[in-house]
Motif scaffolding. Structure first.
Motif, PDB file in Angstrom:
ATOM      1  N   THR A 111       0.623  -1.443   0.187  1.00 51.16           N
ATOM      2  CA  THR A 111       0.277  -0.151  -0.201  1.00 51.16           C
ATOM      3  C   THR A 111       0.877   1.031  -0.308  1.00 51.16           C
ATOM      4  O   THR A 111       0.357   2.300   0.275  1.00 51.16           O
ATOM      5  CB  THR A 111      -1.002   0.300   1.431  1.00 51.16           C
ATOM      6  OG1 THR A 111      -0.326  -0.013   2.177  1.00 51.16           O
ATOM      7  CG2 THR A 111      -1.896  -1.249   0.941  1.00 51.16           C
ATOM      8  N   HIS A 116      -0.157   2.805  -4.946  1.00 50.20           N
ATOM      9  CA  HIS A 116      -1.350   3.072  -5.962  1.00 50.20           C
ATOM     10  C   HIS A 116      -1.001   3.932  -6.784  1.00 50.20           C
ATOM     11  O   HIS A 116      -1.927   3.795  -8.033  1.00 50.20           O
ATOM     12  CB  HIS A 116      -1.398   4.168  -4.482  1.00 50.20           C
ATOM     13  CG  HIS A 116      -1.321   5.384  -3.791  1.00 50.20           C
ATOM     14  ND1 HIS A 116      -1.022   5.805  -4.945  1.00 50.20           N
ATOM     15  CD2 HIS A 116      -0.750   5.008  -2.876  1.00 50.20           C
ATOM     16  CE1 HIS A 116      -0.413   7.388  -4.091  1.00 50.20           C
ATOM     17  NE2 HIS A 116       0.136   6.598  -2.974  1.00 50.20           N
ATOM     18  N   ARG A 117       0.157   4.145  -7.169  1.00 48.47           N
ATOM     19  CA  ARG A 117       0.719   4.858  -8.081  1.00 48.47           C
ATOM     20  C   ARG A 117       0.170   3.452 -10.084  1.00 48.47           C
ATOM     21  O   ARG A 117      -0.154   4.114 -10.888  1.00 48.47           O
ATOM     22  CB  ARG A 117       2.010   5.164  -8.282  1.00 48.47           C
ATOM     23  CG  ARG A 117       1.921   6.342  -7.659  1.00 48.47           C
ATOM     24  CD  ARG A 117       3.679   7.462  -8.309  1.00 48.47           C
ATOM     25  NE  ARG A 117       4.227   6.568  -8.102  1.00 48.47           N
ATOM     26  CZ  ARG A 117       5.239   6.190  -7.122  1.00 48.47           C
ATOM     27  NH1 ARG A 117       4.883   7.234  -5.769  1.00 48.47           N
ATOM     28  NH2 ARG A 117       6.380   5.945  -7.188  1.00 48.47           N
ATOM     29  N   ALA A 120      -3.773   2.800  -9.982  1.00 47.56           N
ATOM     30  CA  ALA A 120      -3.515   3.863 -10.722  1.00 47.56           C
ATOM     31  C   ALA A 120      -3.897   3.707 -12.113  1.00 47.56           C
ATOM     32  O   ALA A 120      -4.825   4.181 -12.726  1.00 47.56           O
ATOM     33  CB  ALA A 120      -3.856   5.211 -10.303  1.00 47.56           C
ATOM     34  N   ASP A 136      -4.582  -6.467  -1.507  1.00 51.86           N
ATOM     35  CA  ASP A 136      -4.529  -4.279  -1.126  1.00 51.86           C
ATOM     36  C   ASP A 136      -4.843  -3.863  -2.378  1.00 51.86           C
ATOM     37  O   ASP A 136      -5.268  -2.578  -2.277  1.00 51.86           O
ATOM     38  CB  ASP A 136      -2.632  -4.378  -1.221  1.00 51.86           C
ATOM     39  CG  ASP A 136      -1.512  -5.056  -0.332  1.00 51.86           C
ATOM     40  OD1 ASP A 136      -2.477  -5.155   0.638  1.00 51.86           O
ATOM     41  OD2 ASP A 136      -0.835  -5.793   0.458  1.00 51.86           O
ATOM     42  N   ALA A 137      -5.087  -3.500  -3.532  1.00 54.44           N
ATOM     43  CA  ALA A 137      -5.512  -3.414  -4.314  1.00 54.44           C
ATOM     44  C   ALA A 137      -7.880  -2.598  -3.860  1.00 54.44           C
ATOM     45  O   ALA A 137      -7.392  -1.812  -3.652  1.00 54.44           O
ATOM     46  CB  ALA A 137      -6.587  -4.431  -5.543  1.00 54.44           C
ATOM     47  N   LEU A 140      -6.511  -0.434  -0.868  1.00 53.87           N
ATOM     48  CA  LEU A 140      -5.628   1.299  -1.479  1.00 53.87           C
ATOM     49  C   LEU A 140      -7.428   1.568  -2.258  1.00 53.87           C
ATOM     50  O   LEU A 140      -8.144   2.369  -2.235  1.00 53.87           O
ATOM     51  CB  LEU A 140      -5.129   0.820  -3.066  1.00 53.87           C
ATOM     52  CG  LEU A 140      -3.632   0.675  -2.622  1.00 53.87           C
ATOM     53  CD1 LEU A 140      -2.814  -0.080  -3.538  1.00 53.87           C
ATOM     54  CD2 LEU A 140      -2.799   1.873  -2.426  1.00 53.87           C
ATOM     55  N   GLN A 145      -6.772   5.888  -1.825  1.00 49.16           N
ATOM     56  CA  GLN A 145      -5.757   5.818  -2.781  1.00 49.16           C
ATOM     57  C   GLN A 145      -5.945   5.771  -3.867  1.00 49.16           C
ATOM     58  O   GLN A 145      -5.708   6.532  -4.832  1.00 49.16           O
ATOM     59  CB  GLN A 145      -5.027   5.134  -2.058  1.00 49.16           C
ATOM     60  CG  GLN A 145      -4.661   5.310  -0.835  1.00 49.16           C
ATOM     61  CD  GLN A 145      -3.842   4.384   0.294  1.00 49.16           C
ATOM     62  OE1 GLN A 145      -4.455   3.660   0.819  1.00 49.16           O
ATOM     63  NE2 GLN A 145      -2.656   4.696   0.046  1.00 49.16           N
ATOM     64  N   VAL A 146      -7.400   4.965  -4.583  1.00 46.85           N
ATOM     65  CA  VAL A 146      -7.406   5.378  -5.976  1.00 46.85           C
ATOM     66  C   VAL A 146      -8.871   4.816  -6.153  1.00 46.85           C
ATOM     67  O   VAL A 146      -9.837   5.225  -5.063  1.00 46.85           O
ATOM     68  CB  VAL A 146      -6.563   3.512  -6.812  1.00 46.85           C
ATOM     69  CG1 VAL A 146      -4.955   3.890  -6.464  1.00 46.85           C
ATOM     70  CG2 VAL A 146      -7.337   2.291  -5.849  1.00 46.85           C
TER      71      VAL A 146
END
Length: 288
Positions: A111, A116-117, A120, A136-137, A140, A145-146
């Motif tokens: 995370t 997160h980049r 996204a 973790d997706a 986030l 975060q996304v």
């Protein structure tokens, strides 16, 4: 999560999954059965991505790639499954030539800012390619975060109860008190397939019924089994199996593999996630 209401559910049964057991055409080739990409495996968590990818290959995907969420792939090849193609995540996302037909994202992703980049970027560029989001997706996504700006192509969410609670902004106890209602709420909120893991995994289509799985046993209560399930879901979708069989079929197959291992004395105590893929492969190849 909205107040629960009585819901009609039906079981996932093998006889409802003919596409999982259809014979393969003699003239088929590796391209016939799709190219799956796994985005995950951050520092210290490479094993999660490897478990998902190995399971995808052993349950029938034609080609499987991993994009590790690290500056470089942590190994030149997988010594257990050298057929897997390993890259760093940026390299995989930048290479349009690989022809990915399904994504699995989140297994060991982490995370941190890089995670997160990457996620996204995947949301922005995946186009009409189906996508499975795990671990973790989902965290986030739950933490903002996304954003769920992933377009109209199919998405499958595979949370355990605590992840589902974060996605729905409610207590885990509320999710567990009415699992079908929680799965339905996830599917409605995110416009996605929802696979709420646990004893009696619930599968809800974004615009269809909710199904409850009866296969599986406590041997699945060990690290990595969720990564294996995500890999199997992605694998069946990549192979072109219709979503209404691929998603519940992966859940059924994952549990059936655990049941077969327990029946053979390999568990439930001490069953490991890495043992599931071979058992699932045997089930797919078994005569009806």
């Amino acid at each position: 999560m909205p107040a629960s209401q009585p819901m009609n559910t039906r079981p996932i049964l093998r006889e409802h999954l003919p596409a999982l057991f259809a014979p393969r055409a003699p003239e088929s080739h590796k391209g016939t059965y799709g190219t799956l990409a796994v985005l995950g495996g951050g520092p210290g968590m490479a094993g999660a991505a490897l478990l998902a990818a190995r399971a995808a290959l052993r349950t029938g995907a034609g080609k499987v790639l991993i994009g590790f969420a690290q500056d470089a792939a942590p190994m030149p090849c997988d010594p257990v499954q050298p057929e897997l193609m390993l890259r760093d995540a940026h390299g995989l996302l930048a290479d349009a030539s690989v022809g990915i037909t399904t994504w699995v994202a989140g297994c060991g992703l982490g995370t941190a800012a890089l995670a997160h980049r990457l996620l996204a970027r995947l949301f922005a560029q995946r186009g009409d390619v189906p996508m499975v989001l795990d671990a973790d997706a989902l965290n986030l996504l739950a933490h903002g975060q996304v954003q769920p700006e992933w377009g109209p192509a199919p998405v499958v969410l595979t949370p355990h109860p605590a992840e589902a609670a974060r996605l729905l902004d409610c207590p885990t106890a509320q999710v567990q008190a009415d699992r079908p209602a929680a799965a339905r709420a996830l599917a409605d909120r995110y416009g996605a397939w929802a696979v709420l893991k646990g004893a009696g995994t619930v599968v809800c289509a974004p615009d269809g019924p909710c199904l409850v799985n009866a296969t599986g046993n406590p041997g699945l209560a060990t690290a990595g089994t969720g990564d294996v399930l995500a890999g199997i879901v992605g694998s069946l979708i990549a192979q072109g199996i219709p979503l209404d069989q691929a998603v519940p079929g992966a859940v059924w197959l994952h549990g059936a593999a655990a049941d077969a291992l327990a029946a053979a004395g390999i568990g439930p105590i001490g069953m490991t996630a890495g043992e599931l893929a071979d058992a699932a492969r045997r089930i797919r190849n078994a005569a009806p």
